[in-house]
Design a protein around this motif. Structure first.
Motif, PDB file in Angstrom:
ATOM      1  N   MET A   1       0.840  -1.170   0.000  1.00 51.29           N
ATOM      2  CA  MET A   1       0.000   0.000   0.000  1.00 51.29           C
ATOM      3  C   MET A   1       0.893   1.244   0.000  1.00 51.29           C
ATOM      4  SD  MET A   1      -3.109   0.974   2.527  1.00 51.29           S
ATOM      5  CE  MET A   1      -2.432   1.918   3.857  1.00 51.29           C
ATOM      6  N   VAL A   2       0.491   2.233  -0.739  1.00 51.40           N
ATOM      7  CA  VAL A   2       1.198   3.520  -0.775  1.00 51.40           C
ATOM      8  C   VAL A   2       0.344   4.540  -0.031  1.00 51.40           C
ATOM      9  CG1 VAL A   2       2.045   5.363  -2.269  1.00 51.40           C
ATOM     10  CG2 VAL A   2       2.390   2.986  -2.917  1.00 51.40           C
ATOM     11  N   ALA A   3       0.953   5.227   0.927  1.00 45.51           N
ATOM     12  CA  ALA A   3       0.253   6.234   1.716  1.00 45.51           C
ATOM     13  C   ALA A   3       0.857   7.596   1.411  1.00 45.51           C
ATOM     14  CB  ALA A   3       0.366   5.918   3.198  1.00 45.51           C
ATOM     15  N   PRO A   4       0.243   8.363   0.501  1.00 45.72           N
ATOM     16  CA  PRO A   4       0.799   9.659   0.146  1.00 45.72           C
ATOM     17  C   PRO A   4       0.591  10.700   1.235  1.00 45.72           C
ATOM     18  CG  PRO A   4      -1.116   9.150  -1.221  1.00 45.72           C
ATOM     19  CD  PRO A   4      -0.915   8.007  -0.281  1.00 45.72           C
ATOM     20  N   GLY A   5       1.494  11.642   1.273  1.00 46.38           N
ATOM     21  CA  GLY A   5       1.370  12.782   2.170  1.00 46.38           C
ATOM     22  C   GLY A   5       0.708  13.948   1.458  1.00 46.38           C
ATOM     23  N   PHE A   6       1.176  15.139   1.724  1.00 46.93           N
ATOM     24  CA  PHE A   6       0.641  16.380   1.170  1.00 46.93           C
ATOM     25  C   PHE A   6       1.111  16.504  -0.276  1.00 46.93           C
ATOM     26  CE2 PHE A   6       0.857  21.221   1.277  1.00 46.93           C
ATOM     27  CZ  PHE A   6      -0.508  21.385   1.212  1.00 46.93           C
ATOM     28  N   SER A  50      11.317  -5.745  -7.026  1.00 48.74           N
ATOM     29  CA  SER A  50      10.761  -5.627  -5.676  1.00 48.74           C
ATOM     30  C   SER A  50       9.669  -6.664  -5.424  1.00 48.74           C
ATOM     31  CB  SER A  50      10.240  -4.209  -5.440  1.00 48.74           C
ATOM     32  OG  SER A  50       9.321  -3.832  -6.435  1.00 48.74           O
ATOM     33  N   GLY A  51       9.717  -7.758  -6.162  1.00 45.48           N
ATOM     34  CA  GLY A  51       8.703  -8.798  -6.076  1.00 45.48           C
ATOM     35  C   GLY A  51       8.651  -9.543  -4.750  1.00 45.48           C
ATOM     36  N   TYR A  52       9.661  -9.388  -3.914  1.00 46.91           N
ATOM     37  CA  TYR A  52       9.671 -10.091  -2.625  1.00 46.91           C
ATOM     38  C   TYR A  52       9.149  -9.201  -1.496  1.00 46.91           C
ATOM     39  CZ  TYR A  52      11.260 -13.953   0.329  1.00 46.91           C
ATOM     40  OH  TYR A  52      11.316 -15.024   1.173  1.00 46.91           O
ATOM     41  N   ILE A  53       8.782  -7.980  -1.818  1.00 43.13           N
ATOM     42  CA  ILE A  53       8.210  -7.059  -0.822  1.00 43.13           C
ATOM     43  C   ILE A  53       6.723  -7.359  -0.712  1.00 43.13           C
ATOM     44  CG2 ILE A  53       7.715  -4.652  -0.256  1.00 43.13           C
ATOM     45  CD1 ILE A  53      10.237  -3.911  -1.859  1.00 43.13           C
ATOM     46  N   THR A  54       6.278  -7.628   0.504  1.00 43.89           N
ATOM     47  CA  THR A  54       4.861  -7.905   0.729  1.00 43.89           C
ATOM     48  C   THR A  54       4.399  -7.231   2.016  1.00 43.89           C
ATOM     49  OG1 THR A  54       5.320  -9.903   1.990  1.00 43.89           O
ATOM     50  CG2 THR A  54       4.993 -10.173  -0.382  1.00 43.89           C
ATOM     51  N   GLY A  55       3.124  -6.896   2.066  1.00 41.49           N
ATOM     52  CA  GLY A  55       2.495  -6.426   3.290  1.00 41.49           C
ATOM     53  C   GLY A  55       3.063  -5.151   3.880  1.00 41.49           C
ATOM     54  N   GLN A  56       3.529  -4.242   3.061  1.00 42.41           N
ATOM     55  CA  GLN A  56       4.126  -3.012   3.555  1.00 42.41           C
ATOM     56  C   GLN A  56       3.228  -1.813   3.282  1.00 42.41           C
ATOM     57  OE1 GLN A  56       7.016  -2.990   5.399  1.00 42.41           O
ATOM     58  NE2 GLN A  56       6.612  -5.179   5.230  1.00 42.41           N
ATOM     59  N   ASN A  57       3.368  -0.816   4.123  1.00 37.16           N
ATOM     60  CA  ASN A  57       2.704   0.468   3.922  1.00 37.16           C
ATOM     61  C   ASN A  57       3.817   1.473   3.631  1.00 37.16           C
ATOM     62  OD1 ASN A  57       1.127   2.732   3.895  1.00 37.16           O
ATOM     63  ND2 ASN A  57       0.559   2.621   6.045  1.00 37.16           N
ATOM     64  N   LEU A  58       3.974   1.843   2.378  1.00 36.58           N
ATOM     65  CA  LEU A  58       5.050   2.742   1.960  1.00 36.58           C
ATOM     66  C   LEU A  58       4.598   4.190   2.125  1.00 36.58           C
ATOM     67  CD1 LEU A  58       7.868   3.032   0.726  1.00 36.58           C
ATOM     68  CD2 LEU A  58       6.794   2.888  -1.526  1.00 36.58           C
ATOM     69  N   GLN A  59       5.204   4.889   3.071  1.00 37.69           N
ATOM     70  CA  GLN A  59       4.895   6.289   3.327  1.00 37.69           C
ATOM     71  C   GLN A  59       5.633   7.152   2.312  1.00 37.69           C
ATOM     72  OE1 GLN A  59       2.898   7.415   5.992  1.00 37.69           O
ATOM     73  NE2 GLN A  59       2.450   5.280   6.394  1.00 37.69           N
ATOM     74  N   VAL A  60       4.906   7.899   1.501  1.00 40.75           N
ATOM     75  CA  VAL A  60       5.492   8.793   0.512  1.00 40.75           C
ATOM     76  C   VAL A  60       5.050  10.197   0.903  1.00 40.75           C
ATOM     77  CG1 VAL A  60       5.734   9.319  -1.952  1.00 40.75           C
ATOM     78  CG2 VAL A  60       5.303   6.959  -1.218  1.00 40.75           C
ATOM     79  N   ASN A  61       5.794  10.769   1.870  1.00 39.89           N
ATOM     80  CA  ASN A  61       5.335  12.011   2.491  1.00 39.89           C
ATOM     81  C   ASN A  61       6.443  12.990   2.841  1.00 39.89           C
ATOM     82  OD1 ASN A  61       6.502  10.999   4.812  1.00 39.89           O
ATOM     83  ND2 ASN A  61       4.598  10.132   5.550  1.00 39.89           N
ATOM     84  N   GLY A  62       7.594  12.831   2.247  1.00 41.89           N
ATOM     85  CA  GLY A  62       8.691  13.768   2.497  1.00 41.89           C
ATOM     86  C   GLY A  62       9.228  13.761   3.917  1.00 41.89           C
ATOM     87  N   GLY A  63       8.921  12.706   4.664  1.00 41.04           N
ATOM     88  CA  GLY A  63       9.438  12.595   6.030  1.00 41.04           C
ATOM     89  C   GLY A  63       8.478  13.086   7.096  1.00 41.04           C
ATOM     90  N   MET A  64       7.238  13.373   6.752  1.00 42.94           N
ATOM     91  CA  MET A  64       6.299  13.918   7.736  1.00 42.94           C
ATOM     92  C   MET A  64       6.072  13.001   8.931  1.00 42.94           C
ATOM     93  SD  MET A  64       3.350  15.816   5.497  1.00 42.94           S
ATOM     94  CE  MET A  64       2.375  16.225   6.923  1.00 42.94           C
ATOM     95  N   ASN A  65       6.189  11.703   8.758  1.00 45.01           N
ATOM     96  CA  ASN A  65       5.915  10.767   9.845  1.00 45.01           C
ATOM     97  C   ASN A  65       7.164  10.303  10.573  1.00 45.01           C
ATOM     98  OD1 ASN A  65       3.330  11.032   8.988  1.00 45.01           O
ATOM     99  ND2 ASN A  65       3.031   8.924   8.395  1.00 45.01           N
ATOM    100  N   MET A  66       8.243  11.025  10.445  1.00 43.18           N
ATOM    101  CA  MET A  66       9.477  10.616  11.128  1.00 43.18           C
ATOM    102  C   MET A  66       9.381  10.954  12.596  1.00 43.18           C
ATOM    103  SD  MET A  66      12.445  11.467   8.294  1.00 43.18           S
ATOM    104  CE  MET A  66      13.153  12.673   9.291  1.00 43.18           C
TER     105      MET A  66
END
Length: 66
Positions: A1-6, A50-66
């Protein structure tokens, strides 16, 4: 899953400039995201390499959730 930021979209274009700038200032990379940033994340996840990557939530937010 991709979780975009602003991200720059018609919806965020309606935000008053002073509010938008405050949000951008809170992002560690100091810029708004672009639709291509989100597309690149999906391209990475769709790649054969990246076929071995499963079940991840990829945060694409410029570091907002650090």
């Amino acid at each position: 899953m991709v979780a975009p930021g602003f991200v720059e979209t018609p919806m965020t274009a309606a935000i008053p400039e002073n509010v938008k700038q405050g949000m951008i200032n809170s992002i560690p990379v100091k810029r708004i995201g672009y639709p291509k940033d989100i597309a690149y994340a999906y391209m990475f996840l769709a790649a054969k390499e990246s076929g071995y990557i499963t079940g991840q939530n990829l945060q694409v937010n410029g570091g907002m959730n650090m």
